[in-house]
Design a protein around this motif. Sequence first.
Motif: not given
Lengths: 327, 327
Positions: B210-239
């Motif tokens: 489920h990760l971009k770049d699979g097992s090689s996905c970086t923590l920064t990539s993962f957290c940047t995705m969450i930051a974009e999700a927070a912008e789109r959907y608000g922080t309250d809906a995320l865990g």
Amino acid sequence: MRAPVIDNLQYANWSEKIFRQMREGGVDAVHVTIAYHESFREAVLNLEAWNTWFEQYPNLIFRGLTGKDVQRAQETGRTAIFFGFQNPSPIEDDIGLVEVFHQLGVRFMQLTYNNQSLLATGCYEEDDTGLTRFGKQVVTEMNRVGMVIDMSHSANRSTLEAIDHSTRPIAITHANPAWWHGALRNKSDEVLRALTTSGGMLGFSLYPHHLKDGSSCTLTSFCTMIAEAAERYGTDALGIGSDLCQDQPDSVVSWMRNGRWSKVTDFGEGSADAPGFPDMPGWFRDNRDFGQIAAGLQDVGFTAAEVAAIMGDNWQRFYDASFGPAA
Amino acid sequence: MRAPVIDNLQYANWSEKIFRQMREGGVDAVHVTIAYHESFREAVLNLEAWNTWFEQYPNLIFRGLTGKDVQRAQETGRTAIFFGFQNPSPIEDDIGLVEVFHQLGVRFMQLTYNNQSLLATGCYEEDDTGLTRFGKQVVTEMNRVGMVIDMSHSANRSTLEAIDHSTRPIAITHANPAWWHGALRNKSDEVLRALTTSGGMLGFSLYPHHLKDGSSCTLTSFCTMIAEAAERYGTDALGIGSDLCQDQPDSVVSWMRNGRWSKVTDFGEGSADAPGFPDMPGWFRDNRDFGQIAAGLQDVGFTAAEVAAIMGDNWQRFYDASFGPAA
């Protein structure tokens, strides 16, 4: 708050009418039978049926889980329903199902119903070999989770061994002393002394086959028997377990006796001439008549506090101590 | 009291080692998978296995039933374990089993696992026909008793219909946005908007497929995705819903994908060349590494309160609102 009224055994053809009669009779808690010969899955189906009744009649009944639920019933003008099995068939051969059923609300389980079970010997078998290997393990597990061992339909030695092996008081939820009426289902003085000196409870049955003179048994005779039991065993160990089987068709008593274990009809306490449910005594038709029993107990000389103890306070104390995990 | 840390999806090969790692990682609550393709009886066996672990490790874990149990976990230094099904197979064709399982502690149920179920369509089917007749009834029943509808493995239309039909917020416990990584299991922006605008929750998955770049996905990539999700959907809906499958043999991923439904091996998100579990990213080995994710979220610009929200406060609020009967 008035003392609670608790009936520690009924197996009726449940209906709104009966739930309303519980309210009319001021019955705060009832231990109801969920299974006789049911498999695990079938017993769960019976629990599902109760969930549906709880959803349909939330103002009359709710699922009781702890002794505190009896007070909750009084405070909200409802009847708390506590679940029990008359036979261990629902746990099949899996000790893990004891805790699963406890989580689903089952608070009593008989180790056997008349016949030999995987756990112990029933009162209709010729030889009573006591607790089996699995039986001892299950008693320990029931002690751990807070499920009461009920030996109402068990044989003498098995009952004594259950009392001995259990680290918590057990119950005979619905039976009478054999010294009053010598039915196979009634209990020896030896069993009743072992039961009550270990903190266990006896629920007096109103099922006619357990009564002296059957359906013609008088209220005075029944209450005089209780007075003698109080002298022998103390008042604290005594309660009611009416065994009321209201509105059941006779096919149900045949199921109770025969399950799927016999191809030859077993008439149990009945006979080929009288195979059906016997008529209840006139002074105890149903849940509306618990006041009659209380009045009868007073008439044979019990004090008000003793009447309250037998009508519910004793079961209340037993519920408080029995339904949670071992300390 | 510090903000709770909640991981809303794991399916590990449970052991004392893993329970100790939960404590080491400061994980207060975990939603664990009880069943993929199990029948009713098999799912109950899995619950029995958990009862045994609770009995064996009472100082590390206990069964969580309500949102308050997360605080109880914090207060007693343990991890609260909440149960869920990834497939509705355990309820078979019996709606009454929804309440039975809720009484046994099950708090989440996916309406489907990849394939068509009796309730809805999975994300691997070609045609998505939405909620079935039974599916609509089950959603209503889950709403009534307080079992969360989880659409992590469901198809697009089915998910939208579940959100629409449910009177309570639902969850996608473990998936990521398809706009970040276009896996079949990741979710469309349309679904994520419908989910989050209706009060539902998204748990971000750390399962490499489920990760971009699979097992090689970086923590920064993962957290940047969450930051974009927070912008789109608000922080309250995320865990977080890590989908951690720690210490499982590859036979388990084959069971997850194939159950007993196929005689031809289905490789799911894997392939014939790589049929097993993928390696986790180096920055999230197991329960000990939740602090890494929290640090990564801070590094991409989330405030301390936002990090706390994503790491547990949001699931906490959702648990508080979701696990009891409908108001």
